[in-house]
Scaffold this motif. Structure first.
Motif, short mmCIF file in Angstrom:
data_model
loop_
_atom_site.label_atom_id
_atom_site.label_comp_id
_atom_site.label_asym_id
_atom_site.label_seq_id
_atom_site.Cartn_x
_atom_site.Cartn_y
_atom_site.Cartn_z
N THR A 16 0.77 -1.42 0.16
CA THR A 16 0.08 0.02 0.20
C THR A 16 0.97 1.17 0.06
O THR A 16 0.65 2.21 -0.64
CB THR A 16 -1.12 -0.03 1.11
N LEU B 38 0.68 3.91 -3.08
CA LEU B 38 0.47 5.36 -2.81
C LEU B 38 1.63 6.35 -3.04
O LEU B 38 1.22 7.42 -3.30
CB LEU B 38 0.09 5.65 -1.30
N VAL C 131 -2.54 7.06 7.18
CA VAL C 131 -2.51 7.51 5.72
C VAL C 131 -2.81 6.10 5.01
O VAL C 131 -3.76 5.81 4.08
CB VAL C 131 -1.47 8.00 4.94
N LEU C 132 -2.40 4.78 5.63
CA LEU C 132 -2.29 3.83 5.01
C LEU C 132 -3.55 3.12 5.22
O LEU C 132 -4.41 2.32 4.54
CB LEU C 132 -0.97 2.64 5.56
N ARG D 31 -7.05 2.22 3.14
CA ARG D 31 -6.82 2.29 1.64
C ARG D 31 -6.88 1.22 0.88
O ARG D 31 -6.73 -0.08 1.62
CB ARG D 31 -5.24 2.77 1.36
N THR E 210 -6.50 -2.02 3.48
CA THR E 210 -5.46 -1.98 4.50
C THR E 210 -5.77 -1.53 5.81
O THR E 210 -6.16 -0.81 5.88
CB THR E 210 -4.36 -1.23 3.50
#
Length: 304
Positions: free
Chosen positions: A213, A217, A226-227, A230, A288
């Protein structure tokens, strides 16, 4: 305030968090890559060098806890596949307690899946319907299925360190080695079959998924917030397998140092396990999660 340490086959992970019902307020996460399980698939024993690397990681984690988080009142330490499989696990457990004061709980494969289920969901908020969690570790892969409550789980003796050592011996691996690894994944999944409804959501945790991931990204630094949440598509996974199957591990580490240091040489095996599972159950995508065993270890404990 709680801390948990997950001693895995490849990584050793620290989590410091405040418990808030079914979720956690994350204060700090740390990772070390001592690869405790190097050679365990063949020798069935932990090497002295690998044990020393883990002990050093634990000393570092204790220093972080003592210096930054004196309010921590419990440290939950778990160990998984490499320690489960090792004939000298008692030596390792005794050494860790003697040198650090930490007491290790060796999780069964079923317990590992249960902790993973709790931990994965804790980082994604409220989810509707049924979920299936895949945790591709270094020595084993845990699958857990359920909704509000866990309904089924299983631990397969396949992981990215184990299957790299067993099948992907060249760097980069040959097409024949990749084919044999894929066949082994398919055969392993036949050991236990899940029955799930069509609308089940697949959640992926641990280094293979989070690293993929991160790469997808185009990130330059690791950010758990952030991960988490996703999407990785099956189509995208196929493309990455094609691309990375021709990479030497050193080149992969140089290209993505934030996530590939200590992982580049076992990354392909993780991707092949993920590919085999998604195809077996016709998943077009996965979500994720940066949660995992260390999160579940805190959530599973009944103390506040």
């Amino acid at each position: 305030m709680k801390a948990s340490i997950d001693i895995g086959t490849n990584t050793t992970l620290l989590l410091v968090a405040d418990k808030n019902g079914p979720s956690l307020n994350i204060l700090e996460e740390q990772q070390r890559i001592p690869r405790l399980g190097a050679g365990v698939d063949d020798s069935k024993a932990l090497s002295k060098a690998a044990m020393e690397r883990v002990v050093e990681s634990l000393r570092e984690f204790l220093e972080i806890i003592n210096n930054k988080y004196p309010e921590v009142d419990d440290i939950y330490v778990t160990a998984t596949s490499a320690v489960r499989d090792a004939k000298n696990k008692a030596v390792f457990i005794d050494r860790v307690e003697h040198e650090t004061g930490l007491q290790i709980r060796v999780l069964s494969g079923v317990e590992e899946a249960e902790y993973t289920f709790l931990g994965a969901k804790s980082m994604l908020g409220d989810l509707e319907g049924q979920q299936m969690v895949i945790d591709i570790g270094g020595g084993s892969t845990e699958i857990a299925y359920g909704g509000k409550q866990l309904q089924d789980r299983y631990s397969y003796d396949m992981g990215c360190v184990r299957f790299t050592e067993r099948f992907l011996k060249n760097d980069p691996p040959t097409e024949l080695q990749i084919r044999h690894c894929k066949d082994a994944v398919k055969e392993m999944l036949e050991e236990y079959e899940f029955t799930i409804p069509n609308q089940t959501t697949l959640i992926g945790v641990a280094g293979t998924v989070t690293s993929l991931t991160f790469i997808d990204l185009g990130l330059s630094s690791y950010d758990a917030e952030v991960l988490s949440g996703r999407i990785i598509t099956n189509e995208g996974l196929q493309e990455y397998i094609k691309i990375f199957s021709g990479y030497r591990s050193k080149a992969l580490e140089q290209k993505y140092p934030s996530v590939m240091k200590g992982r580049a040489d076992i990354f392909m095996a993780g991707l092949l396990i993920l590919d085999g599972f998604m195809n077996e159950y016709n998943f077009e995508e996965l979500i994720t999660s940066t949660g995992g065993i260390r999160h579940g270890a805190i959530l599973a404990n009944k103390e506040k």
